[in-house]
Scaffold this motif. Sequence first.
Motif, PDB file in Angstrom:
ATOM      1  N   PRO A  14      27.737  12.756  29.261  1.00  0.00           N
ATOM      2  CA  PRO A  14      26.155  12.286  29.787  1.00  0.00           C
ATOM      3  C   PRO A  14      26.040  11.606  30.907  1.00  0.00           C
ATOM      4  O   PRO A  14      24.995  11.664  32.073  1.00  0.00           O
ATOM      5  CB  PRO A  14      26.602  11.152  28.971  1.00  0.00           C
ATOM      6  N   ARG A  15      27.349  11.013  32.061  1.00  0.00           N
ATOM      7  CA  ARG A  15      27.483  10.908  33.246  1.00  0.00           C
ATOM      8  C   ARG A  15      27.737  11.658  33.937  1.00  0.00           C
ATOM      9  O   ARG A  15      27.184  12.500  34.756  1.00  0.00           O
ATOM     10  CB  ARG A  15      28.515   9.837  33.169  1.00  0.00           C
ATOM     11  N   ASP A  16      29.359  11.975  34.042  1.00  0.00           N
ATOM     12  CA  ASP A  16      29.615  12.762  34.894  1.00  0.00           C
ATOM     13  C   ASP A  16      28.882  14.663  35.091  1.00  0.00           C
ATOM     14  O   ASP A  16      28.782  14.773  35.542  1.00  0.00           O
ATOM     15  CB  ASP A  16      30.760  13.299  34.877  1.00  0.00           C
ATOM     16  N   GLY A  17      28.536  14.610  33.628  1.00  0.00           N
ATOM     17  CA  GLY A  17      27.974  16.216  33.657  1.00  0.00           C
ATOM     18  C   GLY A  17      26.397  16.114  33.973  1.00  0.00           C
ATOM     19  O   GLY A  17      25.947  16.882  35.199  1.00  0.00           O
ATOM     20  N   GLY A 210      44.175  10.140  32.678  1.00  0.00           N
ATOM     21  CA  GLY A 210      43.943  11.896  33.436  1.00  0.00           C
ATOM     22  C   GLY A 210      42.394  12.418  33.296  1.00  0.00           C
ATOM     23  O   GLY A 210      41.588  12.314  32.578  1.00  0.00           O
ATOM     24  N   HIS A 211      41.166  12.315  34.302  1.00  0.00           N
ATOM     25  CA  HIS A 211      40.135  13.363  34.173  1.00  0.00           C
ATOM     26  C   HIS A 211      40.341  14.271  35.373  1.00  0.00           C
ATOM     27  O   HIS A 211      40.422  14.560  36.518  1.00  0.00           O
ATOM     28  CB  HIS A 211      39.314  11.848  35.667  1.00  0.00           C
ATOM     29  N   PHE A 212      40.170  15.728  34.710  1.00  0.00           N
ATOM     30  CA  PHE A 212      40.365  16.242  35.337  1.00  0.00           C
ATOM     31  C   PHE A 212      38.678  17.360  35.728  1.00  0.00           C
ATOM     32  O   PHE A 212      38.761  17.848  33.643  1.00  0.00           O
ATOM     33  CB  PHE A 212      41.677  17.507  34.897  1.00  0.00           C
ATOM     34  N   HIS A 213      38.695  17.783  36.783  1.00  0.00           N
ATOM     35  CA  HIS A 213      37.662  18.857  36.426  1.00  0.00           C
ATOM     36  C   HIS A 213      38.612  20.349  36.325  1.00  0.00           C
ATOM     37  O   HIS A 213      39.870  20.873  37.245  1.00  0.00           O
ATOM     38  CB  HIS A 213      36.793  18.876  37.950  1.00  0.00           C
ATOM     39  N   ASP A 214      37.979  21.393  35.730  1.00  0.00           N
ATOM     40  CA  ASP A 214      37.982  22.592  35.788  1.00  0.00           C
ATOM     41  C   ASP A 214      37.951  23.490  36.557  1.00  0.00           C
ATOM     42  O   ASP A 214      37.653  25.003  36.444  1.00  0.00           O
ATOM     43  CB  ASP A 214      38.108  22.600  34.260  1.00  0.00           C
ATOM     44  N   GLY A 252      32.125  21.117  36.345  1.00  0.00           N
ATOM     45  CA  GLY A 252      32.537  19.854  34.894  1.00  0.00           C
ATOM     46  C   GLY A 252      33.993  19.821  35.106  1.00  0.00           C
ATOM     47  O   GLY A 252      35.463  20.531  35.722  1.00  0.00           O
ATOM     48  N   ASN A 253      34.491  18.854  34.174  1.00  0.00           N
ATOM     49  CA  ASN A 253      35.282  18.050  33.683  1.00  0.00           C
ATOM     50  C   ASN A 253      35.346  19.068  32.553  1.00  0.00           C
ATOM     51  O   ASN A 253      34.930  20.062  31.926  1.00  0.00           O
ATOM     52  CB  ASN A 253      35.292  16.904  32.740  1.00  0.00           C
ATOM     53  N   VAL A 254      36.622  19.809  31.600  1.00  0.00           N
ATOM     54  CA  VAL A 254      37.669  20.217  30.968  1.00  0.00           C
ATOM     55  C   VAL A 254      36.896  19.969  30.106  1.00  0.00           C
ATOM     56  O   VAL A 254      36.383  19.216  29.559  1.00  0.00           O
ATOM     57  CB  VAL A 254      38.956  19.905  30.987  1.00  0.00           C
TER      58      VAL A 254
HETATM   59 MG    MG Z   1      34.012  13.313  37.658  1.00  0.00          MG
END
Ligand code: MG
Length: 306
Positions: A14-17, A210-214, A252-254
Amino acid sequence: MNYPAKVKLVDVGPRDGLQNEKQPVPAEVKIGLVHRLQDAGLKEIEVTSFVSPKWVPQMADNAEVMAGIQRKPGVRYSVLTPNMKGFEAAVAPAREFWPDEIVVFGAASEAFSQKNINCSIAESIERFAPVVEAARAHGIYVRGAISTAVGCPYEGEIAPGRVELVARLMKQIGVQHVGVADTIGVGTPLKVQRAMEAALKHYDINDVSGHFHDTYGQALGNTLATLEMGVWQYDTSAAGLGGCPYAKGATGNVATEDVVYMLHGMGIETGIDLDRLIDAGKYISDHLGRKPNSRASTAILNKRAG
Ligand code: MG
Ligand code: HMG
């Protein structure tokens, strides 16, 4: 290999996306996504951010979204607050609408700090310090994000020592947890392990995530590599939503669905119902007029369609 028995996922979709969507997403749809995520068993959801609406217009409805959520007991709701103005806005309404957790977000790269939050790393720590103090005085938990922990769109590869420095500065001002963020998804397993080790010089294994974008398809591998280190908390995004407006080209994030599929397959508990999670990801993807960016979701939706 000794993997954690349980993993906590924070859905940041809802936030990063949604911060990165070109089309405006109505508050009621954002609220609908949060409700579906909590019904799927997510125990923490990053709902919105209290940042400048001129910089990130997609999050301008932050207060409306926070007020519209029917809170579920046992679920934590977090928001981004980069400065006192953001924090004051987050706690302006009645207590029942306050976040349980706030996130101050810094970077391991000077150039990214300037582009994203308009100040140097040192200045960002000065801005965060009163936010951390005020949040803790309000009984609100404080998480820090360390962006560009392995690579920066402006400076290229980032040395682990940069992550260690920001982790140390965050620890000094009382940030309780740090997330190691591969903002542009360039990390590969061994590099991400080095960045995580740098954060672990100042934080306990129970206080890192961990905060991993893909972007380069490495996020599941990076998740596995850090699980092997004992990390058990990750930010993920339903339907693989996400990106950062100040990191062009980063995807996006994973996808939460892909991580849940992997973890359940490894016998690791998440408390999440994968089928309901897939419905949540499909709900927001339908609204955005595209297919979920998750291989597990695609496979399961194809199977359902027979
Ligand atoms: Mg991010
Ligand atoms: P600034 O321009 O340095 O601040 O912004 P300022 O104090 O000079 O104020 C400028 C204007 O912004 C003023 O308004 C302030 O009132 C207003 P004006 O007088 O021009 O009308 N303002 C605010 N309004 C609402 N809420 C606030 C606020 N603060 C100032 N909190 C600031 C500094 C950080 C606010 C700005 O640079 C900003 O909003 N940046 C956006 C940062 C952002 O949201 N980035 C995306 C999220 S981070 C991310 O995605 C990475 C992460 O996922 C991890 C990863 O993947 O790496 C977390």
